[in-house]
Design a protein around this motif. Structure first.
Motif, PDB file in Angstrom:
ATOM      1  N   ILE A  96      10.786  27.679  36.537  1.00  0.00           N
ATOM      2  CA  ILE A  96      10.579  27.988  37.955  1.00  0.00           C
ATOM      3  C   ILE A  96      10.322  26.710  38.747  1.00  0.00           C
ATOM      4  CG2 ILE A  96       8.074  28.350  37.929  1.00  0.00           C
ATOM      5  CD1 ILE A  96      10.479  30.733  39.670  1.00  0.00           C
ATOM      6  N   ASP A  97       9.837  25.659  38.063  1.00  0.00           N
ATOM      7  CA  ASP A  97       9.506  24.403  38.728  1.00  0.00           C
ATOM      8  C   ASP A  97      10.636  23.379  38.683  1.00  0.00           C
ATOM      9  OD1 ASP A  97       6.938  25.319  39.319  1.00  0.00           O
ATOM     10  OD2 ASP A  97       6.143  24.623  37.405  1.00  0.00           O
ATOM     11  N   LYS A  98      11.692  23.651  37.930  1.00  0.00           N
ATOM     12  CA  LYS A  98      12.762  22.665  37.799  1.00  0.00           C
ATOM     13  C   LYS A  98      13.576  22.570  39.092  1.00  0.00           C
ATOM     14  CE  LYS A  98      14.695  21.441  34.114  1.00  0.00           C
ATOM     15  NZ  LYS A  98      15.521  21.263  32.890  1.00  0.00           N
ATOM     16  N   LYS A  99      13.836  21.357  39.504  1.00  0.00           N
ATOM     17  CA  LYS A  99      14.558  21.108  40.750  1.00  0.00           C
ATOM     18  C   LYS A  99      16.016  20.759  40.453  1.00  0.00           C
ATOM     19  CE  LYS A  99      10.697  21.537  43.020  1.00  0.00           C
ATOM     20  NZ  LYS A  99      10.413  22.763  43.803  1.00  0.00           N
ATOM     21  N   LYS A 100      16.874  21.171  41.348  1.00  0.00           N
ATOM     22  CA  LYS A 100      18.294  20.849  41.243  1.00  0.00           C
ATOM     23  C   LYS A 100      18.499  19.353  41.516  1.00  0.00           C
ATOM     24  CE  LYS A 100      22.700  22.300  43.302  1.00  0.00           C
ATOM     25  NZ  LYS A 100      23.359  23.328  44.138  1.00  0.00           N
ATOM     26  N   ASP A 101      19.276  18.682  40.650  1.00  0.00           N
ATOM     27  CA  ASP A 101      19.472  17.243  40.826  1.00  0.00           C
ATOM     28  C   ASP A 101      20.925  16.906  41.166  1.00  0.00           C
ATOM     29  OD1 ASP A 101      20.663  17.751  38.432  1.00  0.00           O
ATOM     30  OD2 ASP A 101      19.469  16.351  37.238  1.00  0.00           O
ATOM     31  N   TYR A 102      21.623  17.860  41.784  1.00  0.00           N
ATOM     32  CA  TYR A 102      23.000  17.619  42.213  1.00  0.00           C
ATOM     33  C   TYR A 102      23.232  18.360  43.521  1.00  0.00           C
ATOM     34  CZ  TYR A 102      23.462  22.208  40.003  1.00  0.00           C
ATOM     35  OH  TYR A 102      23.290  23.522  39.642  1.00  0.00           O
ATOM     36  N   GLU A 103      24.225  17.932  44.295  1.00  0.00           N
ATOM     37  CA  GLU A 103      24.445  18.484  45.627  1.00  0.00           C
ATOM     38  C   GLU A 103      25.463  19.610  45.657  1.00  0.00           C
ATOM     39  OE1 GLU A 103      25.396  15.377  48.318  1.00  0.00           O
ATOM     40  OE2 GLU A 103      23.456  14.365  48.127  1.00  0.00           O
ATOM     41  N   GLU A 104      26.463  19.570  44.797  1.00  0.00           N
ATOM     42  CA  GLU A 104      27.511  20.572  44.818  1.00  0.00           C
ATOM     43  C   GLU A 104      27.004  21.919  44.303  1.00  0.00           C
ATOM     44  OE1 GLU A 104      30.693  18.905  42.561  1.00  0.00           O
ATOM     45  OE2 GLU A 104      31.455  17.748  44.252  1.00  0.00           O
ATOM     46  N   VAL A 105      27.769  22.963  44.574  1.00  0.00           N
ATOM     47  CA  VAL A 105      27.460  24.304  44.072  1.00  0.00           C
ATOM     48  C   VAL A 105      28.429  24.585  42.927  1.00  0.00           C
ATOM     49  CG1 VAL A 105      27.174  26.732  44.647  1.00  0.00           C
ATOM     50  CG2 VAL A 105      26.727  24.991  46.378  1.00  0.00           C
ATOM     51  N   THR A 106      27.911  24.685  41.717  1.00  0.00           N
ATOM     52  CA  THR A 106      28.761  24.768  40.538  1.00  0.00           C
ATOM     53  C   THR A 106      28.553  26.079  39.795  1.00  0.00           C
ATOM     54  OG1 THR A 106      27.113  23.676  39.135  1.00  0.00           O
ATOM     55  CG2 THR A 106      28.708  22.266  40.280  1.00  0.00           C
ATOM     56  N   ALA A 107      29.557  26.460  39.035  1.00  0.00           N
ATOM     57  CA  ALA A 107      29.504  27.730  38.307  1.00  0.00           C
ATOM     58  C   ALA A 107      29.897  27.530  36.855  1.00  0.00           C
ATOM     59  CB  ALA A 107      30.444  28.748  38.959  1.00  0.00           C
ATOM     60  N   VAL A 108      29.514  28.493  36.032  1.00  0.00           N
ATOM     61  CA  VAL A 108      30.050  28.607  34.679  1.00  0.00           C
ATOM     62  C   VAL A 108      30.928  29.854  34.647  1.00  0.00           C
ATOM     63  CG1 VAL A 108      28.311  27.338  33.402  1.00  0.00           C
ATOM     64  CG2 VAL A 108      27.893  29.716  33.968  1.00  0.00           C
ATOM     65  N   SER A 109      31.879  29.858  33.726  1.00  0.00           N
ATOM     66  CA  SER A 109      32.835  30.947  33.663  1.00  0.00           C
ATOM     67  C   SER A 109      33.148  31.285  32.218  1.00  0.00           C
ATOM     68  CB  SER A 109      34.125  30.554  34.391  1.00  0.00           C
ATOM     69  OG  SER A 109      35.141  31.517  34.177  1.00  0.00           O
TER      70      SER A 109
END
Length: 256
Positions: free
Chosen positions: A149-162
């Motif tokens: 819950i405390d981990k922050k996103k370290d990238y700007e793009e919006v990415t997905a897995v498939s």
């Protein structure tokens, strides 16, 4: 069941998951015995041994709660189950038997048709995730409990897995609506964990597989602040006929 009870149950299973993970790796190292099930999917002696280890321990801890496992016929014909365990001893069996590293071990406690506890181990990646209530979702790294819950996103793009490199038009449309810039193919319930950990943002899937494939990951992601719905935005509940999945949209807390 209160948070202290779910925490106690969850933590009491971590050593069992580590043991089962090592058994899975050891059996693969010496050579697996593989068969094809009636539904044309593979199963190995590793799946069966892991299933025994997990179900035996869970039955010992919670003897009055039914266990539904992919590799067992027990309780699969029960109707109106509300409180039960869902186990997928090895999710990604094809990856497992082909010496790839994205297979996982999974267990989820369903209470009132909703996932309350989730535990997922990825033995070949040496990662283990677990959760037992809202804001209580973790990855265990070098014996340290890291809060998701405390981990922050370290990238700007919006990415997905498939699930596949070939996306169906409906999934492409959902990606566009959510401004997905790239996606990566990934097998097994590891998808839920990397989204919960903020390493990816989204996963979209049409109806496929069964409830034991997603329940543990559902708990881990939701307890890490993410959200899981079907394509209509409705909540996913468990104990459906034949334990079949609906469509899925997974989002982490960063894009809600």
């Amino acid at each position: 069941m209160n948070i202290e009870e779910t925490k106690k149950i969850t933590l009491s299973l971590i050593d069992t998951f580590n043991q089962a993970s090592q058994v899975a790796l050891d059996l693969r190292k010496v050579g697996l015995i593989n068969e094809i099930k009636s539904d044309n999917t593979p199963v190995s002696n590793g799946d069966i041994e892991v299933n025994k280890i997990l179900t035996n321990k869970i039955q010992e801890i919670t003897p009055n709660i039914p266990i539904v496992s992919e590799e067992s016929t027990n309780h699969k014909d029960d109707i109106n189950l509300r409180n039960f365990w869902l186990i997928d001893p090895i999710d990604g069996t094809r990856e497992y038997i082909n010496n790839r590293d994205e297979f996982t071990l999974n267990a989820a406690l369903i209470l009132d048709k909703k996932p309350t506890i989730g535990i997922i181990a990825a033995p070949a990646k040496e990662r283990i995730f677990y959760s037992y209530g809202m804001s209580n979702s973790y990855e265990l790294i070098d014996a340290h409990e890291i809060s998701l819950i405390d981990k922050k996103k370290d990238y700007e793009e919006v990415t997905a897995v498939s699930y596949s490199n070939e996306l169906k038009p409906e999934i492409i449309e959902i990606h566009k609506k959510n401004k997905i810039t790239s996606f990566q193919k990934m097998k097994s319930s590891l998808k839920f964990c990397v989204i919960a950990a903020g390493e990816f943002d989204m996963y979209v899937a049409e109806p496929r597989a069964c409830e034991w494939d997603i329940a543990a990951g559902h708990a881990i992601l939701e307890h890490a602040g993410g959200k899981i719905t079907d394509f209509d935005g409705d909540e996913i509940i468990y104990g459906k006929p034949e334990f079949k999945n609906l469509s899925l949209i997974l989002k982490n807390k960063n894009i809600l």
